[in-house]
Motif scaffolding. Structure first.
Motif, mmCIF file in Angstrom:
data_model
loop_
_atom_site.group_PDB
_atom_site.id
_atom_site.type_symbol
_atom_site.label_atom_id
_atom_site.label_comp_id
_atom_site.label_asym_id
_atom_site.label_seq_id
_atom_site.Cartn_x
_atom_site.Cartn_y
_atom_site.Cartn_z
ATOM 1 N N TYR A 122 0.861 -1.181 0.000
ATOM 2 C CA TYR A 122 0.000 0.000 0.000
ATOM 3 C C TYR A 122 0.898 1.231 0.000
ATOM 4 C CZ TYR A 122 -3.655 -3.282 1.423
ATOM 5 O OH TYR A 122 -4.528 -4.331 1.484
ATOM 6 N N GLY A 127 -3.744 -7.508 11.465
ATOM 7 C CA GLY A 127 -2.796 -6.683 10.719
ATOM 8 C C GLY A 127 -1.707 -7.452 10.013
ATOM 9 N N CYS A 128 -1.800 -8.780 9.976
ATOM 10 C CA CYS A 128 -0.730 -9.547 9.342
ATOM 11 C C CYS A 128 -1.012 -9.800 7.860
ATOM 12 C CB CYS A 128 -0.505 -10.865 10.072
ATOM 13 S SG CYS A 128 -1.934 -11.937 10.014
ATOM 14 N N SER A 174 -6.560 -10.214 5.156
ATOM 15 C CA SER A 174 -7.551 -9.626 4.249
ATOM 16 C C SER A 174 -6.890 -9.205 2.943
ATOM 17 C CB SER A 174 -8.224 -8.417 4.900
ATOM 18 O OG SER A 174 -8.938 -8.816 6.041
ATOM 19 N N VAL A 186 -8.405 -0.276 -4.059
ATOM 20 C CA VAL A 186 -7.642 0.561 -3.129
ATOM 21 C C VAL A 186 -6.606 1.362 -3.908
ATOM 22 C CG1 VAL A 186 -6.178 0.563 -1.078
ATOM 23 C CG2 VAL A 186 -7.919 -1.211 -1.366
ATOM 24 N N HIS A 228 -10.538 -15.550 13.199
ATOM 25 C CA HIS A 228 -9.783 -15.319 14.437
ATOM 26 C C HIS A 228 -10.145 -16.370 15.469
ATOM 27 C CE1 HIS A 228 -7.558 -11.725 13.682
ATOM 28 N NE2 HIS A 228 -8.612 -11.142 13.140
HETATM 29 N N1 LIG Z 1 -6.305 0.283 2.252
HETATM 30 C C1 LIG Z 1 -5.158 0.238 2.944
HETATM 31 N N2 LIG Z 1 -4.304 1.269 2.871
HETATM 32 C C2 LIG Z 1 -3.152 1.253 3.571
HETATM 33 N N3 LIG Z 1 -2.768 0.241 4.369
HETATM 34 C C3 LIG Z 1 -3.583 -0.822 4.480
HETATM 35 C C4 LIG Z 1 -4.821 -0.872 3.776
HETATM 36 N N4 LIG Z 1 -5.429 -2.043 4.071
HETATM 37 C C5 LIG Z 1 -4.606 -2.682 4.921
HETATM 38 N N5 LIG Z 1 -3.494 -1.956 5.169
HETATM 39 C C6 LIG Z 1 -2.380 -2.349 6.027
HETATM 40 O O1 LIG Z 1 -1.921 -3.594 5.591
HETATM 41 C C7 LIG Z 1 -1.642 -4.427 6.708
HETATM 42 C C8 LIG Z 1 -2.442 -5.711 6.566
HETATM 43 O O2 LIG Z 1 -3.829 -5.394 6.655
HETATM 44 P P1 LIG Z 1 -4.949 -6.492 6.500
HETATM 45 O O3 LIG Z 1 -6.255 -5.805 6.594
HETATM 46 O O4 LIG Z 1 -4.683 -7.282 5.291
HETATM 47 O O5 LIG Z 1 -4.697 -7.389 7.797
HETATM 48 P P2 LIG Z 1 -5.602 -8.503 8.444
HETATM 49 O O6 LIG Z 1 -4.705 -9.641 8.723
HETATM 50 O O7 LIG Z 1 -6.794 -8.758 7.615
HETATM 51 O O8 LIG Z 1 -6.032 -7.849 9.815
HETATM 52 P P3 LIG Z 1 -7.394 -8.037 10.616
HETATM 53 O O9 LIG Z 1 -7.283 -9.341 11.298
HETATM 54 O O10 LIG Z 1 -7.384 -6.900 11.577
HETATM 55 O O11 LIG Z 1 -8.522 -7.981 9.634
HETATM 56 C C9 LIG Z 1 -1.996 -3.644 7.945
HETATM 57 O O12 LIG Z 1 -0.812 -3.123 8.487
HETATM 58 C C10 LIG Z 1 -2.857 -2.515 7.447
HETATM 59 O O13 LIG Z 1 -2.645 -1.352 8.195
#
Ligand SMILES: Nc1ncnc2c1ncn2[C@@H]1O[C@H](COP(=O)(O)OP(=O)(O)OP(=O)(O)O)[C@@H](O)[C@H]1O
Ligand SMILES: [Mg+2]
Lengths: 278, 280
Positions: free
Chosen positions: A37, A63-64, A67, A80, A227
């Motif tokens: 990103y 945050g890992c 998603s 995005v 989770h």
């Molecule tokens: N649209 C975005 N713009 C900037 N950074 C992003 C964006 N989406 C996610 N991130 C960053 O990418 C990293 C991974 O995010 P992601 O949402 O994929 O994690 P996750 O494992 O799904 O977390 P969660 O369990 O909280 O859903 C995080 O550090 C987040 O801050």
């Protein structure tokens, strides 16, 4: 839970010599996937084969990049601004998901997604099916049958068949999530991605949705982020553990769920899965 | 806060009360009947005074609705373009321009109408005076265009991202997403914008005085000159004597009541429409 995987009719053009993680053919082959990103690396160098017709669970702390991984599988990352995806993702039929000229709309019909918060369109239940089905070329006459089939499949038909013309958002949270699953199923996808599908639901509704997802096993390929480790244990055939290393999400462990959950090789994954960390 | 709100609400009552007291002589003299039965408007005439406002009321509403009918498709298309198609630079530039357009005084719009729109209409329909129902609608349409565009754009932007994500996740293209998902969700907000525009247009005076032609008649075609109520009041208040003046206040009162009915009816319909559709 981890019954030997049933073999399914599958197109012949699977890349030869696929390094299968389990005993099924790969439905999605992810190679060297990196998601950034605006220069921030959220996910680094993921390589995994998602087996056909089975359930693959992705777990890991917030945050890992779970998603981000899921969204790159059907190009929702395109939405995005500033998001850059490198590496390659192939479907079993040879479609290159990551190809710049890939037909993204058709792809998303084949790789559906269900989100954490149920997101029905605030219109009638019937419209919730008509709108996407029309987009994918279904004729008006075929839609009612298709809608009934998938509503029955998610166990919602008896609850809603007499109120199809009423607004969808009057349904309960669990019903809404099942409606969204039915809506995704209606497009006859080969894969459905679930991004924490139960975490906005109460335990009872969560159980219903979990059973529903489990019942889809064998019909299509399922990738689920959760989770809830107990849930992952209950329904997954394969598991992957994501972890943040050097500031970026990576996959530290993956394989058959029984093995990953019982004897993880990675120490962080081990602590996380035993509930000591994460 | 509450007090300020009361002041705003009280102001409306005060204005209506003021109109009512000034209109009272005419009402008392039993001239209200003539308002809706007379076909002519000649309040100053000694021999045969006539007070028909139906033609002017019709003109007010026709000009207003036509202006909205012209501005709504253009404004909505503009808003959709800004929100979903335009590159950010163009969007910002265009939005600034529209914001400027809101600030342009009505008299300038009227002047522009007189110099540009009217000659154009004469060329389009030779033999007509140019100053007409259509001219008024076009000029008013331009005046309310920024209101409709900017409020619609805000309404489109207020559609939750989750809805767009849902549509994208189902493999829906931009056109169908806009048409089937975004517009239904934004229609409440768009309706509010139309309402604002209607209210603005129906009360507009300066621009319509200049371009409508000011002949009190029920128009048979778009190219016929008309005279909205606001024009009548503006044109005659200056020289009106006692009873004439009371009649003009009566006309103003009727316009206010009609507007109130319109606003009430539309907001009632909106509150009444299916609860599933969100929006502003
Ligand atoms: N649209 C975005 N713009 C900037 N950074 C992003 C964006 N989406 C996610 N991130 C960053 O990418 C990293 C991974 O995010 P992601 O949402 O994929 O994690 P996750 O494992 O799904 O977390 P969660 O369990 O909280 O859903 C995080 O550090 C987040 O801050
Ligand atoms: Mg997530």
């Amino acid at each position: 839970m981890n019954a030997p995987s049933i073999s399914l009719p599958f197109p012949a053009d699977v890349p030869a010599g696929s390094p299968a993680t389990g005993d099924a053919t790969a439905c999605l082959r992810v190679t060297g996937l990196t998601v950034q990103y605006r220069g921030f690396t959220a996910l680094r160098d993921i390589t995994i084969d998602i087996p056909e017709g089975e359930i693959t669970a992705l777990v890991g702390p917030s945050g890992c990049g779970k998603s981000s991984f899921l969204h790159s599988l059907n190009r929702l990352t395109d939405l995005v601004p500033g998001c850059r995806v490198t590496g390659s993702i192939h479907l079993a039929d040879g479609t290159e998901v990551t190809h710049p000229k890939a037909d993204v709309l058709t792809l998303r019909g084949r790789v559906g997604i269900v989100f954490q918060r149920p997101n029905p369109f605030p219109q009638s239940i019937r419209r919730n099916f008509e709108i996407p089905l029309r987009e994918h070329g279904w004729s008006k006459e075929d839609i009612p049958d298709r809608m009934e089939t998938v509503l029955r499949q998610v166990g919602l038909w008896n609850e809603v068949h007499d109120r199809l013309h009423k607004s969808a958002i009057a349904l309960s949270g669990g019903q809404l999530q099942r409606l969204c699953i039915a809506r995704a199923l209606a497009l006859e996808p080969a894969v459905i991605l679930f991004d924490e599908p139960c975490s906005a639901l109460d335990p009872l509704a969560s159980g219903v949705v979990e059973d529903l997802i489990h019942s889809l096993r064998g019909q299509l390929t399922i990738v689920i982020v959760t989770h809830n480790l107990a849930q992952a244990r209950r329904i997954a055939d394969h598991a992957a553990v994501f972890w943040v290393r050097d500031g970026a999400g990576t996959m530290v462990e993956h394989g058959p769920a029984a093995r990953v959950f019982s004897s993880p090789a990675d120490p962080d994954a081990g602590l996380y899965l035993s509930g000591a960390r994460g | 806060m509450g007090l300020l709100a009361l002041v705003a609400g009280g102001m409306v009552l005060l204005i209506i009360g003021y109109l009512l007291t000034n209109a009272w002589p005419a009402i008392q003299a039993g001239r209200l009947g003539g308002f809706f039965t007379d076909t002519k408007w000649q309040p100053g005439s000694q021999r045969d005074p006539r007070f028909g406002v139906v033609s002017m009321l019709t003109a007010s509403f026709l000009v207003t609705f036509l202006a909205v009918a012209l501005a709504l498709p253009v404004g909505l298309a503009c808003a959709i373009f800004h929100r979903f198609y335009a590159p950010p630079v163009l969007e910002r530039w265009n939005r600034r321009m529209l914001e400027l357009l809101i600030g342009v005084p009505a008299v300038v719009f009227g002047f522009w109408g007189l110099m540009v729109v009217v000659p154009l209409l004469i060329r389009l329909a030779p033999g007509t005076p140019g100053q007409s129902l259509l001219a008024g609608s076009i000029v008013l349409g331009f005046m309310i265009l920024p209101i409709i565009t900017l409020t619609s754009q805000a309404a489109l932007q207020a559609v939750p991202a989750a809805q767009l994500q849902a549509a994208a996740g189902l493999g829906m293209g931009r056109a169908r997403t806009i048409w089937c998902v975004v517009l239904p969700a934004a229609k409440g907000g768009i309706g509010t914008g139309v309402l604002l525009a209607l209210a603005r247009a129906i009360g507009e005076t300066m621009a319509v005085v200049l371009v409508c032609g000011n002949i009190p008649q029920i128009p048979k075609s778009l190219f016929d000159p008309v005279r909205p109520i606001t024009s009548t009041i503006a044109l005659e208040m200056g020289y009106a004597t006692a009873s004439h003046k009371a009649l003009l206040f009566c006309a103003g009162l009727i316009l206010v009541l009609c507007t109130a009915l319109l606003v009430g009816w539309i907001s009632f319909r909106r509150a009444d429409s299916d609860p599933g559709t969100g929006g502003a």
